[in-house]
Design a protein around this motif. Structure first.
Motif, PDB file in Angstrom:
ATOM      1  N   LEU A  18       0.856  -1.183   0.000  1.00 21.74           N
ATOM      2  CA  LEU A  18       0.000   0.000   0.000  1.00 21.74           C
ATOM      3  C   LEU A  18       0.892   1.232   0.000  1.00 21.74           C
ATOM      4  N   PHE A  19       0.726   2.074  -1.032  1.00 18.83           N
ATOM      5  CA  PHE A  19       1.467   3.328  -1.134  1.00 18.83           C
ATOM      6  C   PHE A  19       0.582   4.460  -0.617  1.00 18.83           C
ATOM      7  N   LEU A  20       1.088   5.208   0.347  1.00 16.11           N
ATOM      8  CA  LEU A  20       0.353   6.330   0.933  1.00 16.11           C
ATOM      9  C   LEU A  20       1.155   7.609   0.716  1.00 16.11           C
ATOM     10  N   ASP A  21       0.553   8.567   0.022  1.00 11.05           N
ATOM     11  CA  ASP A  21       1.227   9.833  -0.252  1.00 11.05           C
ATOM     12  C   ASP A  21       0.671  10.895   0.689  1.00 11.05           C
ATOM     13  N   GLU A  22       1.482  11.324   1.636  1.00 12.07           N
ATOM     14  CA  GLU A  22       1.090  12.339   2.612  1.00 12.07           C
ATOM     15  C   GLU A  22      -0.276  11.999   3.234  1.00 12.07           C
ATOM     16  N   PRO A  23      -0.397  10.856   3.918  1.00 15.15           N
ATOM     17  CA  PRO A  23      -1.727  10.362   4.306  1.00 15.15           C
ATOM     18  C   PRO A  23      -2.469  11.213   5.316  1.00 15.15           C
ATOM     19  N   THR A  24      -1.786  12.041   6.118  1.00 10.36           N
ATOM     20  CA  THR A  24      -2.498  12.767   7.169  1.00 10.36           C
ATOM     21  C   THR A  24      -2.450  14.285   7.001  1.00 10.36           C
ATOM     22  N   THR A  25      -2.044  14.764   5.840  1.00 10.00           N
ATOM     23  CA  THR A  25      -1.996  16.212   5.632  1.00 10.00           C
ATOM     24  C   THR A  25      -3.378  16.833   5.841  1.00 10.00           C
ATOM     25  N   GLY A  26      -3.447  17.854   6.690  1.00 11.44           N
ATOM     26  CA  GLY A  26      -4.688  18.565   6.917  1.00 11.44           C
ATOM     27  C   GLY A  26      -5.600  17.968   7.961  1.00 11.44           C
ATOM     28  N   LEU A  27      -5.224  16.830   8.561  1.00  7.39           N
ATOM     29  CA  LEU A  27      -6.073  16.201   9.566  1.00  7.39           C
ATOM     30  C   LEU A  27      -5.761  16.735  10.960  1.00  7.39           C
ATOM     31  N   ASP A  28      -6.779  16.698  11.825  1.00  6.37           N
ATOM     32  CA  ASP A  28      -6.556  17.107  13.206  1.00  6.37           C
ATOM     33  C   ASP A  28      -5.782  16.012  13.935  1.00  6.37           C
ATOM     34  N   PRO A  29      -5.211  16.306  15.117  1.00  3.22           N
ATOM     35  CA  PRO A  29      -4.373  15.324  15.821  1.00  3.22           C
ATOM     36  C   PRO A  29      -5.075  14.001  16.117  1.00  3.22           C
ATOM     37  N   GLY A  30      -6.363  14.047  16.463  1.00  7.87           N
ATOM     38  CA  GLY A  30      -7.079  12.806  16.741  1.00  7.87           C
ATOM     39  C   GLY A  30      -7.208  11.923  15.519  1.00  7.87           C
ATOM     40  N   SER A  31      -7.523  12.535  14.374  1.00  9.96           N
ATOM     41  CA  SER A  31      -7.642  11.772  13.133  1.00  9.96           C
ATOM     42  C   SER A  31      -6.286  11.222  12.696  1.00  9.96           C
ATOM     43  N   ARG A  32      -5.235  11.994  12.926  1.00  9.95           N
ATOM     44  CA  ARG A  32      -3.885  11.493  12.610  1.00  9.95           C
ATOM     45  C   ARG A  32      -3.579  10.254  13.432  1.00  9.95           C
ATOM     46  N   ALA A  33      -3.871  10.304  14.729  1.00  9.65           N
ATOM     47  CA  ALA A  33      -3.599   9.161  15.599  1.00  9.65           C
ATOM     48  C   ALA A  33      -4.401   7.938  15.155  1.00  9.65           C
ATOM     49  N   ASP A  34      -5.651   8.152  14.727  1.00  9.92           N
ATOM     50  CA  ASP A  34      -6.468   7.038  14.241  1.00  9.92           C
ATOM     51  C   ASP A  34      -5.828   6.391  13.016  1.00  9.92           C
ATOM     52  N   LEU A  35      -5.319   7.209  12.100  1.00 10.58           N
ATOM     53  CA  LEU A  35      -4.705   6.656  10.903  1.00 10.58           C
ATOM     54  C   LEU A  35      -3.395   5.949  11.209  1.00 10.58           C
ATOM     55  N   TRP A  36      -2.662   6.455  12.186  1.00 13.42           N
ATOM     56  CA  TRP A  36      -1.444   5.754  12.594  1.00 13.42           C
ATOM     57  C   TRP A  36      -1.787   4.349  13.092  1.00 13.42           C
ATOM     58  N   ARG A  37      -2.845   4.247  13.904  1.00 13.13           N
ATOM     59  CA  ARG A  37      -3.259   2.932  14.411  1.00 13.13           C
ATOM     60  C   ARG A  37      -3.689   2.031  13.258  1.00 13.13           C
ATOM     61  N   LEU A  38      -4.359   2.593  12.275  1.00 11.16           N
ATOM     62  CA  LEU A  38      -4.795   1.806  11.129  1.00 11.16           C
ATOM     63  C   LEU A  38      -3.608   1.263  10.346  1.00 11.16           C
ATOM     64  N   VAL A  39      -2.610   2.096  10.107  1.00 12.03           N
ATOM     65  CA  VAL A  39      -1.441   1.644   9.353  1.00 12.03           C
ATOM     66  C   VAL A  39      -0.742   0.493  10.076  1.00 12.03           C
ATOM     67  N   ARG A  40      -0.590   0.620  11.387  1.00 12.31           N
ATOM     68  CA  ARG A  40       0.022  -0.469  12.162  1.00 12.31           C
ATOM     69  C   ARG A  40      -0.838  -1.736  12.096  1.00 12.31           C
ATOM     70  N   HIS A  41      -2.152  -1.562  12.144  1.00 13.55           N
ATOM     71  CA  HIS A  41      -3.073  -2.697  12.065  1.00 13.55           C
ATOM     72  C   HIS A  41      -2.913  -3.437  10.742  1.00 13.55           C
TER      73      HIS A  41
END
Length: 260
Positions: free
Chosen positions: A160-183
């Motif tokens: 899976l290629f992700l280009d700047e996956p969290t640009t513009g997101l608030d800190p909570g949404s960024r943390a959610d995406l970090w957990r998803l990537v690890r998952h």
């Protein structure tokens, strides 16, 4: 055998003022099940490298294999085995989440029943079940980004290629995406190749980092190893390490993310 391997991968753009060597020869390997972060100043060649590896831009020199397929000889085979989530996203705002996911499945030649079932699986895994029948235009920034990623996972890609996956997101949404990537890595063994200007994100997520500058790889290793080598301590900040490697500051996106 690495899941991504490149040797002398290069690209030259031909402009009115003459040729521009955007990538001068990239040599890198990515192991299966690894989260690899690609870093570099603006204009370093990150986007061009990503576009070549996802078959969107043909190399002008060099060779590469991605997910066991030759990048130049079998680009269709590469596309069948990878997912790509661009920075700008690709969601159709005029349809519902369910329609968007089902349509994506049909584009990958799933039957109607298979596409419907896969849409439900993706919604469950990416916490989108409650918004399946909501118009995509009504999603929050974090929900829309999760939908982007769901679409990239429809065909269960190996990479899976992700280009700047969290640009513009608030800190909570960024943390959610970090957990998803690890998952994705820990549960499915998905290899994740991401570009980011957020150095805290690269430090937190990446198993290994590759730093490019002026079209070549200038450093690679684990975050701790790079900090030790270039900043003198594994406890140094990645920003100080980045500056020591490139001699240039991070791009503007390194500032705190804005709320949406």
């Amino acid at each position: 055998m690495p899941i991504i391997s490149t040797a002398g991968l290069a690209h030259t753009f031909h402009t009115r003022s003459g040729p521009v060597d955007a990538i001068r020869g990239i040599d890198l390997t990515v192991r299966a099940g690894e989260i690899l972060g690609l870093l570099g100043p603006n204009g370093a060649g990150k986007t061009t490298t990503l576009r070549m590896l996802t078959t969107l831009l043909p190399p002008t020199a060099g060779a590469a294999t991605v997910a066991g397929r030759d990048l130049l000889g079998d680009p269709a085979g590469v596309r069948q085995r990878i997912g790509y989530v661009p920075q700008s996203g690709g969601v159709d705002l005029t349809v519902s989440v369910r329609e968007e996911l089902t349509t994506q499945g049909r584009l990958y030649r799933l039957s109607k029943a298979e596409a419907t079932a896969r849409a439900g699986e993706l919604a469950r895994d990416l916490d989108l079940t409650e918004v399946l029948d909501r118009p995509c235009a009504a999603l929050s920034g974090g929900q829309r980004r999760r939908l982007d990623i769901a679409m990239g996972l429809t065909h269960r890609p190996e990479v899976l290629f992700l280009d700047e996956p969290t640009t513009g997101l608030d800190p909570g949404s960024r943390a959610d995406l970090w957990r998803l990537v690890r998952h994705l890595r820990d549960t499915y063994g998905t290899t994740v190749f991401l570009t980011t200007h957020y150095l805290d994100e690269a430090d937190e997520l990446s198993d290994r980092l590759v730093v490019v500058d002026r079209g070549t790889v200038v450093a690679e290793g684990t975050p701790a190893a790079l900090k030790e080598r270039y900043a003198g301590s594994p406890d140094a900040s990645l920003q100080d390490t980045f500056l020591a490697i490139t001699g240039r500051g991070p791009a503007p996106a390194e500032s705190a993310p804005v709320a949406v």
